[in-house]
Design a protein around this motif. Structure first.
Motif, mmCIF file in Angstrom:
data_model
loop_
_atom_site.group_PDB
_atom_site.id
_atom_site.type_symbol
_atom_site.label_atom_id
_atom_site.label_comp_id
_atom_site.label_asym_id
_atom_site.label_seq_id
_atom_site.Cartn_x
_atom_site.Cartn_y
_atom_site.Cartn_z
ATOM 1 N N TRP A 5 0.850 -2.146 -0.245
ATOM 2 C CA TRP A 5 -0.103 0.023 -0.186
ATOM 3 C C TRP A 5 0.730 1.193 -0.096
ATOM 4 N N TYR A 21 1.417 8.382 2.037
ATOM 5 C CA TYR A 21 1.201 6.537 3.133
ATOM 6 C C TYR A 21 1.041 5.533 1.831
ATOM 7 N N ASN A 23 1.885 1.136 2.348
ATOM 8 C CA ASN A 23 2.183 0.184 3.519
ATOM 9 C C ASN A 23 2.792 -1.115 1.825
ATOM 10 N N THR A 57 -1.648 5.719 -3.837
ATOM 11 C CA THR A 57 -1.616 4.885 -3.009
ATOM 12 C C THR A 57 -1.711 3.522 -4.408
ATOM 13 N N ASP A 583 0.023 6.744 7.896
ATOM 14 C CA ASP A 583 0.788 5.342 7.458
ATOM 15 C C ASP A 583 1.645 4.840 8.299
ATOM 16 N N THR A 585 3.883 1.546 8.956
ATOM 17 C CA THR A 585 4.346 0.048 8.009
ATOM 18 C C THR A 585 5.743 -0.013 8.693
ATOM 19 N N THR A 595 0.826 -2.866 9.028
ATOM 20 C CA THR A 595 0.273 -2.385 8.751
ATOM 21 C C THR A 595 -0.811 -1.482 8.920
ATOM 22 N N SER A 597 -2.916 3.055 8.056
ATOM 23 C CA SER A 597 -3.942 3.213 7.556
ATOM 24 C C SER A 597 -4.889 4.193 7.933
#
Length: 764
Positions: A5, A21, A23, A57, A583, A585, A595, A597
């Protein structure tokens, strides 16, 4: 398996905005065994996300598989700043919103959405095919905030770019077969052929079917979906510096809509019940059908080491015939009135686009992208709505409203963006400037007939008939953007951004007065953000905050009590949408990835003036409830803009076979969205505005996959489930009533119940 992500910040183009963000779904080796680098191409060149001020994303093919994503609506469900809801009349159309911007009636061909949908860089003007199964996808990139410089159409909300896999020129076959509950079958077959000279060809075939979840004794069940589709892709490399990609795709989607309920009718209509599993009476429902086909041709020439020239030529045709039967859901017990509504829509559009891109660099410090864009769309839309009325148990008559829309839309643009890597602070500061000029021309005409027939067979016009009522509009805008980013260290980047965006005006097909058009909306975006890696790349934290100021924001206004077929789109004046996204991770060990968000939105309609001669003028529309010159902003709100949204996932490889010949991986993801309104006239001054609210809900998905080697290839078996807790949530709602008199009830359709199955895959 990689789960990826990414979200960072809007676009380094002339329209941009977005929180960041990033991930990743399954831990893979990166620097020092930490989180891997992420390469994106959203700015038309390969770049590391963590050093690029862009909001995106990104979902890789492995990510899509791990999360069970097979449609754009699935992407929206797991992306906090993206919201989708099925359009009530059309099962193959979704309402797509990003950061509170979208379109409340995507079936109308006389208006544009605020979120652009792209396939391999080609703009898809109509979202009728947005629910189609995602087949043989390389990745999906979701760009937040205004987009313009680097994407075909100028949009104020964002862009979703679907990128398919290209032919490899090597012999290869892959198959994915899924079986599940509700007689679900999905088969995706890909065949890569050996190259013939410098020509590579690939074929893809998809078949997917799943039964509806609301049983209906009188016709097709509600919620059914079937799709057959195919694609032929070819890559020709006549020279080392020239690549030609051609693609032809074709498909058919057959479906039935969601079943709507109204709890207020229990006890009012004999035998009425609210159920996700069964209609309260037999309903004569047929299947809707959507057909699409498209051609795309991309020619890329590396003119030199410092310049690449691309030509993108595209054509797409979409036709859709949809049937919905609301039964008696819009009845009003307080007025002792039973109302049955059954709309039928027949829509067809053809679009053509041509784009030239120039991507290059000057020396070691300047990168640039420039381009010319042309888009043309022509279409027609016929709607036939039958409304049956009854009072005190006796027939009161029926209304049949038919309208025919013809439209033509042409958009032209020129854009340029330049990034200068300055020598400031030891080469750590970069400045980006962009400018786009857009010119839009629109024309639309409407024929309309609305006839009321009494029980004795006599009839009269319920509305004045129309014949070739035409409106024409022309708009143009310059949109600048400026971005500054500071690379504080190899693992820390900060940026600030100013950008603007624009969405063309248009007309509302369902307007009371078709000659009353609406103008463009514009947005100015301010954004700051941070992208960072910590603890030897075991921890990634990306943060961003933004403020968007809108002028003449476009809002949809329902006009008549108990008649959802009459609406008007207006320019509502000034609005502000601000927010924050974060975000995190974490890869604590090589076989575990966590992860999370989060997105926060705050929206406020600041100024809406009731202008003389418009639909807000009581002399024009007695149901308006306003006075000329009044600031009625307190009666409006932002649709599909939940204050809070969250998504989190766990990926854990808990078993590895000897010699790394296979793995066992568990994946789970949970997504939650706060309550959101499904319409615009829902300000605090509106009586009963909560009837337009979709309640907050969350769903949990999970997947257990065994990967192993076959002779000459790889294979996997996966047990998967979506909404595994069988959460009964309201996917979409409509309110009964009108803004002037207040809303008195709600109709709603449930989202999909628990779905589960087995997937078998092999590739060699």
């Amino acid at each position: 398996m990689n789960r990826l992500w990414i979200s960072a910040l809007a676009s380094t183009c002339l329209c941009s905005l977005s929180p960041a963000y990033a991930n990743e779904a399954a831990p893979v080796a990166g620097a020092a065994g930490g989180i891997e680098d992420i390469v994106v191409t959203a700015q038309k060149r390969a770049e590391n996300l963590q050093v690029t001020p862009i909001a995106i994303t990104a979902y890789t093919a492995d990510t899509l598989t791990a999360m069970g994503i097979t449609a754009v609506a699935d992407v929206a469900a797991t992306t906090p700043s993206l919201y989708s809801a099925p359009y009530p009349n059309s099962p193959t159309t979704i309402q797509l919103y990003m950061r509170g911007q979208g379109t409340n009636n995507p079936f109308q061909i006389t208006k544009d959405g605020a979120v652009g949908l792209y396939l391999d860089g080609f703009y898809l003007s109509r979202p009728q095919s947005a629910t189609m199964d995602l087949a043989d996808i390389e990745r999906i990139e979701v760009l937040r905030g205004p987009q313009g410089t680097l994407y075909g159409r100028n949009t104020t909300g964002g862009a979703v770019n679907i990128i398919t896999k290209k032919p490899t020129g090597e012999m290869g076959v892959s198959e994915s077969l899924t079986v599940g509950n509700r007689d679900h079958i999905r088969s995706l077959t890909n065949v890569d052929l050996p190259a013939i000279g410098n020509l590579a060809i690939k074929g893809t075939f998809l078949y997917s079917t799943i039964d509806g979840w609301t049983k209906n004794a009188g016709g097709e069940d509600f919620g059914l979906r079937q799709q057959t589709a195919g694609q032929i892709a070819a890559r020709w490399t006549p020279a080392d510096t020239v690549t030609v990609d051609y693609s032809f795709d074709i498909g058919r989607v057959r479906s039935t809509p969601l079943y709507f309920s109204n709890p207020d009718l229990i006890g009012f209509i004999p035998g009425y019940t609210v159920s996700r599993k069964q209609t309260y009476r037999p309903i004569d429902l047929d299947r809707s059908e959507m057909n699409f086909n498209g051609h795309s041709l991309t020619v890329e020439w590396e003119a030199s080491d410092a310049l690449t020239i691309r030509s993108l030529s595209g054509y797409r045709r979409v036709s859709s015939q949809t049937i919905q039967d609301y039964a008696e859901v819009y009845s009003t017990p307080s007025a002792n009135r039973v109302t049955g509504i059954r709309p039928y829509d027949d829509m067809e559009t053809r679009q053509y686009s041509q784009e030239l891109q120039f991507v290059g660099s000057i020396g070691d410090r300047i990168d640039y992208v420039a381009g010319l864009y042309y888009f043309r769309e022509k279409g027609d839309h016929y709607q036939d709505t039958r409304t049956v009325l009854a009072a005190a148990g006796a027939p009161a008559g029926s209304v049949r409203t038919q309208r025919m829309i013809d439209m033509l839309s042409v958009s032209k643009a020129a854009y340029a963006q330049v990034t200068w890597a300055t020598p400031l602070l030891d080469d750590r500061v970069s400045l980006t400037g962009g400018l786009r000029y857009t010119r839009d021309t629109r024309r639309a005409s409407r024929d309309l007939s609305s006839v009321f027939t009494q029980p004795d067979g006599t009839s009269f016009n319920a509305r004045p008939p129309e014949n070739d009522i035409t409106n024409q509009q022309r708009f143009s805008r310059f949109n600048p953007s400026v971005t500054a980013n500071f690379q504080a260290s190899d693992d820390l980047m900060l940026y600030a951004k100013f950008s603007t965006g624009y969405r063309a005006g248009g007309s509302d097909e369902s307007a009371l007065f078709f000659a009353e058009t609406f103008g463009p909306e514009s947005v100015t975006n301010y954004e700051i953000g941070v992208k960072s890696d910590w603890l030897d790349r075991r921890l990634r934290i990306n943060l961003a905050g933004f403020v968007m100021d809108y002028k003449e924001i476009q809002l949809d206004l329902p006009l008549r009590r108990n008649d959802p077929t009459i609406n008007q789109t207006i320019n509502a004046g000034k609005a502000r949408i601000s927010g924050f996204e974060g975000d995190v991770t974490i890869a604590p060990i090589d076989d575990l990835l966590l992860t999370a968000s989060y997105a926060y939105l705050h929206s406020r309609i600041k100024t809406v003036k009731a202008r003389a001669g418009t639909i807000l003028d009581p002399a024009v529309n007695p149901d308006s409830g306003f006075t000329v010159g009044q600031n009625v902003a307190s009666r409006f709100g932002q649709a599909y803009a939940p204050k809070h949204a969250f998504s989190g996932a766990v990926d854990y490889t808990f078993l590895r076979f000897d010699g790394d010949s296979g793995t066992v991986v568990v994946h789970a993801n949970y997504q939650w969205k706060d309550a959101a309104f499904a319409s615009s006239p829902v300000g605090p001054a509106i009586v009963g505005r909560d009837y337009w609210a979709i309640p907050a809900y969350g769903t949990l998905d999970a997947r257990l996959t065994v990967n192993f080697e076959l002779k000459g290839g790889d294979a996997s078996v996966a047990l998967w489930g979506r909404n595994i807790t069988d959460r009964a949530y309201r996917a979409t709602v409509t309110a009964i009533g009108a803004p002037a008199t207040g809303y008195t009830g709600q109709t709603f359709a449930y989202g999909e119940p628990a779905t589960y199955g087995l997937e078998f895959k092999f590739a060699f």
